[in-house]
Design a protein around this motif. Structure first.
Motif, PDB file in Angstrom:
ATOM      1  N   GLY A   1      -4.642  12.540  38.703  1.00  0.00           N
ATOM      2  CA  GLY A   1      -3.895  12.623  37.464  1.00  0.00           C
ATOM      3  C   GLY A   1      -4.773  12.525  36.231  1.00  0.00           C
ATOM      4  N   THR A   2      -4.108  12.371  35.086  1.00  0.00           N
ATOM      5  CA  THR A   2      -4.799  12.327  33.802  1.00  0.00           C
ATOM      6  C   THR A   2      -4.521  11.010  33.100  1.00  0.00           C
ATOM      7  N   VAL A   3      -5.535  10.524  32.385  1.00  0.00           N
ATOM      8  CA  VAL A   3      -5.382   9.285  31.626  1.00  0.00           C
ATOM      9  C   VAL A   3      -6.150   9.419  30.327  1.00  0.00           C
ATOM     10  N   ALA A   4      -5.546   8.960  29.249  1.00  0.00           N
ATOM     11  CA  ALA A   4      -6.219   8.881  27.959  1.00  0.00           C
ATOM     12  C   ALA A   4      -6.551   7.426  27.674  1.00  0.00           C
TER      13      ALA A   4
ATOM     14  N   GLN B   1     -12.405   6.901  40.163  1.00  0.00           N
ATOM     15  CA  GLN B   1     -11.280   6.959  41.087  1.00  0.00           C
ATOM     16  C   GLN B   1     -10.633   8.338  41.140  1.00  0.00           C
ATOM     17  N   GLY B   2     -11.214   9.304  40.429  1.00  0.00           N
ATOM     18  CA  GLY B   2     -10.781  10.688  40.573  1.00  0.00           C
ATOM     19  C   GLY B   2      -9.894  11.243  39.487  1.00  0.00           C
ATOM     20  N   ALA B   3      -9.653  10.485  38.424  1.00  0.00           N
ATOM     21  CA  ALA B   3      -8.782  10.955  37.353  1.00  0.00           C
ATOM     22  C   ALA B   3      -9.546  11.828  36.369  1.00  0.00           C
ATOM     23  N   GLN B   4      -8.801  12.680  35.674  1.00  0.00           N
ATOM     24  CA  GLN B   4      -9.324  13.355  34.495  1.00  0.00           C
ATOM     25  C   GLN B   4      -9.123  12.404  33.328  1.00  0.00           C
ATOM     26  N   VAL B   5     -10.191  12.129  32.591  1.00  0.00           N
ATOM     27  CA  VAL B   5     -10.135  11.071  31.583  1.00  0.00           C
ATOM     28  C   VAL B   5     -10.487  11.622  30.203  1.00  0.00           C
ATOM     29  N   PHE B   6      -9.620  11.350  29.245  1.00  0.00           N
ATOM     30  CA  PHE B   6      -9.882  11.646  27.843  1.00  0.00           C
ATOM     31  C   PHE B   6     -10.239  10.336  27.151  1.00  0.00           C
ATOM     32  N   GLY B   7     -11.426  10.276  26.560  1.00  0.00           N
ATOM     33  CA  GLY B   7     -11.853   9.085  25.837  1.00  0.00           C
ATOM     34  C   GLY B   7     -11.716   9.321  24.344  1.00  0.00           C
TER      35      GLY B   7
ATOM     36  N   PRO C   1     -14.729  13.548  25.716  1.00  0.00           N
ATOM     37  CA  PRO C   1     -14.622  12.830  24.444  1.00  0.00           C
ATOM     38  C   PRO C   1     -13.679  13.545  23.480  1.00  0.00           C
ATOM     39  N   VAL C   2     -12.854  12.755  22.806  1.00  0.00           N
ATOM     40  CA  VAL C   2     -11.916  13.297  21.830  1.00  0.00           C
ATOM     41  C   VAL C   2     -12.088  12.509  20.531  1.00  0.00           C
ATOM     42  N   ASP C   3     -12.601  13.171  19.514  1.00  0.00           N
ATOM     43  CA  ASP C   3     -12.787  12.546  18.202  1.00  0.00           C
ATOM     44  C   ASP C   3     -11.477  12.654  17.431  1.00  0.00           C
ATOM     45  N   ILE C   4     -10.889  11.504  17.114  1.00  0.00           N
ATOM     46  CA  ILE C   4      -9.611  11.493  16.408  1.00  0.00           C
ATOM     47  C   ILE C   4      -9.683  12.319  15.127  1.00  0.00           C
ATOM     48  N   GLY C   5     -10.832  12.263  14.466  1.00  0.00           N
ATOM     49  CA  GLY C   5     -10.970  12.970  13.207  1.00  0.00           C
ATOM     50  C   GLY C   5     -10.890  14.480  13.317  1.00  0.00           C
TER      51      GLY C   5
END
Length: 393
Positions: free
Chosen positions: A180-183, A201-207, A225-229
């Motif tokens: 699954g996906t997790v932010a 553990q195998g997740a797709q991760v957005f930081g 990586p996701v830059d809020i700006g």
């Protein structure tokens, strides 16, 4: 001995204080070899003056070498190298045997209606002298300290005191489906390790963060990586990345240090100007946090998803979007980490020479204990790429 002590808002000092001694049969004394500054320490640095006294010793992420033990401490002995969990738990009460060590009934601070006592924190959690010092008295040492092998550098084990168990619990509570996906909101130390554990553990991760160095560190470990700006509508962007739904899970690793909620910031500042006897009941009964991150997490997570809160909040009257949470049918899990619950799963990963969680790539600064005041300021202001600061007594 030397110890980092609290003297007021944004005023910590390194003072000469008395060496600790064995007080109970379940105590141990350790000579501290490494001790870290935690984001929770910044709450004391900035906000919680009404519940802390001048001269209190800070710090709850220590490790070192055992110097002495009480008569009831048998699993460790002088000369052993140990990591000390931040929560003080007995190991035999109803809560501890149910793997809720952060709610230990032996050390609960009933005067304030709070859970287990913590090292180096306020009256709300026992006001126990902390580990940013040359020596530390460890209560409930018959159960708490984690014995680790000699040889590897301290930083390979130090984060078993707080960061790794907190991050592991955050991911466990997030209940990310297989594949699954997790932010992860906030890429400080807890966010970094939560993201890496979820990826492991195998997740797709957005930081998600706004500090360049934190985004770059996350990217080194396979995190997106996701830059809020860069995103006017972060929720819409994440839906676009996840089949139009949003992430299965969101981990809030920010807590009360969140930016962007002016009313909460003003409330904290005003309380800080009041006399302690007036401010304390206001903080307990009417505290309001800066909730931008938490409200953002509710917006981001998909319908039917799970919100895991590892960031610390301190408000009693925090307004939550219950209508939206109910409508989206969210599961919410949160709480202080139960350190000993997760150690058996974490220790093999920490001992693995391949370093699957990238523990060696978390500490950005290691400075002498004497330089703690400057290190606190640097960490709070996110200067010089500071992500994790370790003090060396």
């Amino acid at each position: 001995m030397q110890a980092v002590t609290w003297h007021g808002k944004r005023d910590v000092r390194v003072d000469e204080v008395d060496d600790p001694t064995i007080q109970e049969a379940t105590d141990a004394i350790i000579r501290v070899t490494s001790t870290a500054i935690c984001g929770s320490d910044l709450h004391l640095y900035e906000l919680f003056g009404p519940f802390i006294d001048e001269g209190d010793i800070l710090g709850h992420e220590p490790m070192g070498v055992v110097e002495a033990v009480g008569s009831e401490v048998t699993h460790i002995a002088p000369g052993d190298r140990v990591v000390v969990p931040f929560n003080i738990s007995c190991g035999h009460c109803f809560m501890c045997t149910g793997d809720l060590q952060s709610q230990c009934e032996t050390t609960q601070v009933r005067e304030h209606g709070t859970g287990a006592a913590l090292l180096g924190y306020t009256k709300l959690y026992g006001q126990v002298a902390g580990g940013q010092a040359e020596y530390l008295r460890v209560p409930q040492a018959h159960y708490g300290p984690i014995k680790v092998p000699d040889g590897p550098p301290d930083e390979q084990f130090l984060f078993l005191s707080d960061v790794l168990p907190t991050a592991w619990q955050a991911v466990a509570y997030a209940e990310v489906p297989d594949g699954g996906t997790v932010a992860v909101l906030g890429l400080g130390p807890i966010g970094q390790m939560s993201a890496r554990i979820a990826r492991h553990q195998g997740a797709q991760v957005f930081g998600i963060d706004l500090v360049t160095e934190r985004l770059e560190m996350a990217a080194r470990h396979g995190i997106e990586p996701v830059d809020i700006g860069d995103h006017e509508d972060l929720a819409a962007f994440l839906r676009d990345q996840t089949n139009g739904r949003g992430p299965d899970s969101v981990i809030d690793a920010v807590g009360m240090e969140a930016h962007g909620s002016g009313a909460g910031k003003v409330a904290h500042a005003l309380v800080g100007l009041l006399p302690d006897k007036v401010a304390a009941p206001i903080m307990v009964k009417a505290g309001i946090d800066r909730l931008a991150a938490l409200h953002g997490a509710v917006e981001i997570v998909r319908r039917g998803g799970t919100l895991s809160i590892s960031g610390v909040y301190g408000g009693a009257l925090d307004p939550m979007p219950i209508l939206q949470m109910f409508d989206k049918q969210l599961t919410v899990k949160m709480g202080q980490a139960n350190v000993r619950r997760w150690v058996d799963q974490l220790l093999p990963l920490v001992l693995d020479e391949a370093d699957p969680l990238g523990v060696a790539d978390l500490t950005t600064h290691r400075v002498p204990l004497a330089e703690a005041p400057g290190a606190y300021e640097m960490f709070q202001k996110k200067q010089d790429g500071a992500i994790k600061v370790v003090l060396a007594p």
